[in-house]
Write a protein that holds these residues in place. Structure first.
Motif, PDB file in Angstrom:
ATOM      1  N   LYS A   1       0.837  -1.193   0.000  1.00 12.23           N
ATOM      2  CA  LYS A   1       0.000   0.000   0.000  1.00 12.23           C
ATOM      3  C   LYS A   1       0.870   1.240   0.000  1.00 12.23           C
ATOM      4  CE  LYS A   1      -3.625   2.320   2.648  1.00 12.23           C
ATOM      5  NZ  LYS A   1      -4.430   2.285   3.898  1.00 12.23           N
ATOM      6  N   GLU A   2       0.552   2.183  -0.890  1.00  8.45           N
ATOM      7  CA  GLU A   2       1.318   3.421  -0.941  1.00  8.45           C
ATOM      8  C   GLU A   2       1.044   4.252   0.315  1.00  8.45           C
ATOM      9  OE1 GLU A   2       0.064   5.297  -4.487  1.00  8.45           O
ATOM     10  OE2 GLU A   2       1.340   4.078  -5.813  1.00  8.45           O
ATOM     11  N   PRO A   3       2.078   4.810   0.909  1.00  4.96           N
ATOM     12  CA  PRO A   3       1.856   5.636   2.098  1.00  4.96           C
ATOM     13  C   PRO A   3       1.065   6.890   1.747  1.00  4.96           C
ATOM     14  CG  PRO A   3       4.128   5.807   1.344  1.00  4.96           C
ATOM     15  CD  PRO A   3       3.496   4.712   0.544  1.00  4.96           C
ATOM     16  N   THR A   4       0.264   7.327   2.672  1.00  7.92           N
ATOM     17  CA  THR A   4      -0.520   8.542   2.478  1.00  7.92           C
ATOM     18  C   THR A   4       0.387   9.765   2.576  1.00  7.92           C
ATOM     19  OG1 THR A   4      -1.016   8.737   4.833  1.00  7.92           O
ATOM     20  CG2 THR A   4      -2.518   7.391   3.504  1.00  7.92           C
ATOM     21  N   ARG A   5      -0.165  10.912   2.225  1.00  9.79           N
ATOM     22  CA  ARG A   5       0.609  12.150   2.313  1.00  9.79           C
ATOM     23  C   ARG A   5       1.088  12.391   3.750  1.00  9.79           C
ATOM     24  NH1 ARG A   5       0.919  16.751  -0.924  1.00  9.79           N
ATOM     25  NH2 ARG A   5      -0.528  15.724  -2.338  1.00  9.79           N
ATOM     26  N   ALA A   6       0.206  12.140   4.724  1.00 11.98           N
ATOM     27  CA  ALA A   6       0.594  12.333   6.123  1.00 11.98           C
ATOM     28  C   ALA A   6       1.728  11.385   6.517  1.00 11.98           C
ATOM     29  CB  ALA A   6      -0.614  12.123   7.031  1.00 11.98           C
ATOM     30  N   GLU A   7       1.675  10.157   6.002  1.00 12.47           N
ATOM     31  CA  GLU A   7       2.743   9.193   6.299  1.00 12.47           C
ATOM     32  C   GLU A   7       4.051   9.602   5.630  1.00 12.47           C
ATOM     33  OE1 GLU A   7       0.003   5.165   6.880  1.00 12.47           O
ATOM     34  OE2 GLU A   7       0.759   5.698   4.887  1.00 12.47           O
ATOM     35  N   VAL A   8       3.959  10.181   4.439  1.00 13.23           N
ATOM     36  CA  VAL A   8       5.162  10.658   3.761  1.00 13.23           C
ATOM     37  C   VAL A   8       5.790  11.806   4.535  1.00 13.23           C
ATOM     38  CG1 VAL A   8       6.021  11.803   1.687  1.00 13.23           C
ATOM     39  CG2 VAL A   8       4.449   9.878   1.479  1.00 13.23           C
ATOM     40  N   VAL A   9       4.974  12.700   5.044  1.00  8.40           N
ATOM     41  CA  VAL A   9       5.484  13.810   5.858  1.00  8.40           C
ATOM     42  C   VAL A   9       6.235  13.265   7.069  1.00  8.40           C
ATOM     43  CG1 VAL A   9       4.820  15.736   7.342  1.00  8.40           C
ATOM     44  CG2 VAL A   9       3.755  15.469   5.093  1.00  8.40           C
ATOM     45  N   LYS A  10       5.704  12.238   7.691  1.00 10.22           N
ATOM     46  CA  LYS A  10       6.369  11.635   8.844  1.00 10.22           C
ATOM     47  C   LYS A  10       7.701  11.000   8.442  1.00 10.22           C
ATOM     48  CE  LYS A  10       5.505   8.647  12.836  1.00 10.22           C
ATOM     49  NZ  LYS A  10       6.884   8.115  12.854  1.00 10.22           N
ATOM     50  N   ILE A  11       7.731  10.360   7.261  1.00 13.23           N
ATOM     51  CA  ILE A  11       8.977   9.771   6.773  1.00 13.23           C
ATOM     52  C   ILE A  11      10.052  10.849   6.642  1.00 13.23           C
ATOM     53  CG2 ILE A  11      10.084   8.698   4.771  1.00 13.23           C
ATOM     54  CD1 ILE A  11       7.486   7.142   4.307  1.00 13.23           C
ATOM     55  N   VAL A  12       9.674  12.008   6.093  1.00 12.66           N
ATOM     56  CA  VAL A  12      10.629  13.109   5.924  1.00 12.66           C
ATOM     57  C   VAL A  12      11.082  13.640   7.279  1.00 12.66           C
ATOM     58  CG1 VAL A  12      10.954  15.425   4.986  1.00 12.66           C
ATOM     59  CG2 VAL A  12       9.695  13.716   3.666  1.00 12.66           C
ATOM     60  N   LYS A  13      10.154  13.840   8.181  1.00 14.52           N
ATOM     61  CA  LYS A  13      10.505  14.394   9.483  1.00 14.52           C
ATOM     62  C   LYS A  13      11.387  13.446  10.294  1.00 14.52           C
ATOM     63  CE  LYS A  13       6.712  17.643  10.291  1.00 14.52           C
ATOM     64  NZ  LYS A  13       5.626  18.048  11.218  1.00 14.52           N
ATOM     65  N   ASP A  14      11.212  12.151  10.104  1.00 14.64           N
ATOM     66  CA  ASP A  14      12.013  11.164  10.840  1.00 14.64           C
ATOM     67  C   ASP A  14      13.335  10.845  10.155  1.00 14.64           C
ATOM     68  OD1 ASP A  14       9.972  11.033  12.674  1.00 14.64           O
ATOM     69  OD2 ASP A  14       9.096   9.182  11.876  1.00 14.64           O
ATOM     70  N   ASP A  15      13.554  11.415   8.987  1.00 17.54           N
ATOM     71  CA  ASP A  15      14.753  11.106   8.214  1.00 17.54           C
ATOM     72  C   ASP A  15      15.944  11.919   8.739  1.00 17.54           C
ATOM     73  OD1 ASP A  15      16.679  10.530   6.342  1.00 17.54           O
ATOM     74  OD2 ASP A  15      15.557  11.286   4.618  1.00 17.54           O
ATOM     75  N   PRO A  16      16.981  11.255   9.237  1.00 21.75           N
ATOM     76  CA  PRO A  16      18.142  11.997   9.747  1.00 21.75           C
ATOM     77  C   PRO A  16      18.932  12.705   8.651  1.00 21.75           C
ATOM     78  CG  PRO A  16      18.577   9.623   9.752  1.00 21.75           C
ATOM     79  CD  PRO A  16      17.130   9.800   9.414  1.00 21.75           C
ATOM     80  N   GLN A  17      18.714  12.357   7.380  1.00 22.74           N
ATOM     81  CA  GLN A  17      19.437  13.006   6.291  1.00 22.74           C
ATOM     82  C   GLN A  17      18.805  14.322   5.853  1.00 22.74           C
ATOM     83  OE1 GLN A  17      21.045  10.529   3.093  1.00 22.74           O
ATOM     84  NE2 GLN A  17      20.208   8.716   4.096  1.00 22.74           N
ATOM     85  N   VAL A  18      17.602  14.602   6.306  1.00 22.90           N
ATOM     86  CA  VAL A  18      16.925  15.851   5.949  1.00 22.90           C
ATOM     87  C   VAL A  18      17.422  16.962   6.865  1.00 22.90           C
ATOM     88  CG1 VAL A  18      14.703  17.036   5.784  1.00 22.90           C
ATOM     89  CG2 VAL A  18      14.906  14.642   5.070  1.00 22.90           C
ATOM     90  N   ALA A  19      17.730  18.102   6.272  1.00 22.99           N
ATOM     91  CA  ALA A  19      18.251  19.232   7.036  1.00 22.99           C
ATOM     92  C   ALA A  19      17.253  19.702   8.103  1.00 22.99           C
ATOM     93  CB  ALA A  19      18.593  20.384   6.092  1.00 22.99           C
ATOM     94  N   ARG A  20      17.784  20.165   9.198  1.00 27.29           N
ATOM     95  CA  ARG A  20      16.920  20.621  10.290  1.00 27.29           C
ATOM     96  C   ARG A  20      16.045  21.788   9.852  1.00 27.29           C
ATOM     97  NH1 ARG A  20      19.697  22.032  15.931  1.00 27.29           N
ATOM     98  NH2 ARG A  20      20.069  19.772  15.748  1.00 27.29           N
TER      99      ARG A  20
END
Length: 218
Positions: free
Chosen positions: A67-86
């Protein structure tokens, strides 16, 4: 009365008719039996041992699709990603209600069993791209396999390749009129994205002399 015992008795006309009818019925029965057990006539039923058994091939069940993650789940993936700038995470807030400023695309970029996810994080006011990311499913988790965080930037899927547009500004350029842009195409090779082409487009300075200044790069 002499000679009566030796005289052959001739059948009457009625007896001849009955005999002919019986013979006709018997012949008809033999014909029907022949059609039922052989010959070229159609048969409704009969022993299956002499005919090949025809069965329809079973249709294979489709492989289960994740199942493709929802937009809200994608936002969480980005926020939990240590490679994304603060700074990107801090700006990743809802613009209106629970609507986040992200564009999400799903498609095959890396040849995996599950579609990859391309995420573009933008500003709420003028929709300037501040970060572009690609997530690939590995070991049942989405992992960051690409990032570009020099605004304005925008990534998209084009015929199986990753195309990143990087707008270039000179000092004083308004957001709506960059001086130029670079379009970079990446292709997945083995375990990472490799640049395969780069195009630079220069724009006229005769237009767009007013408006909000473009954000400066850090």
């Amino acid at each position: 009365m002499r000679g009566l015992g030796t005289r052959a008795i001739q059948p009457s006309g009625a007896l001849k008719a009955v005999t002919a009818a019986v013979a006709a019925v018997a012949a008809l029965g033999l014909f029907v039996a022949a059609c039922a057990t052989g010959g070229t006539g159609a048969r409704d039923e009969g022993p299956a041992g002499s005919d090949p058994l025809i069965t329809s091939a079973a249709t294979p069940s489709p492989s289960p699709t994740a199942k493709e993650p929802t937009r809200a789940e994608v936002v969480k993936i980005v926020k939990d990603d240590p490679q994304v700038a603060r700074a990107v995470k801090e700006d990743l807030k809802p613009c209106v209600a629970d609507e986040y400023p992200v564009d999400v695309s799903y498609g095959d970029l890396t040849g995996g069993d599950v579609d990859d996810i391309v995420v573009n994080v933008m500003t709420c006011g003028d929709a300037v791209g501040v970060g572009s990311y690609v997530y690939r499913m590995k070991n049942h988790r989405y992992q960051n396999v690409f990032k570009a965080e020099e605004p304005p930037v925008y990534a998209e899927i084009d015929r199986g390749d990753l195309v990143v547009t990087q707008q270039m500004y000179q000092k004083g350029d308004p957001v709506s009129y960059p001086s130029s842009e670079e379009v970079i195409t990446y292709s997945w090779r083995t375990s990472r994205f490799t640049e395969v082409s780069r195009t630079r487009n220069e724009y006229s300075n005769a237009v767009g002399n007013s408006g909000t200044a473009a954000p400066t790069k850090n």
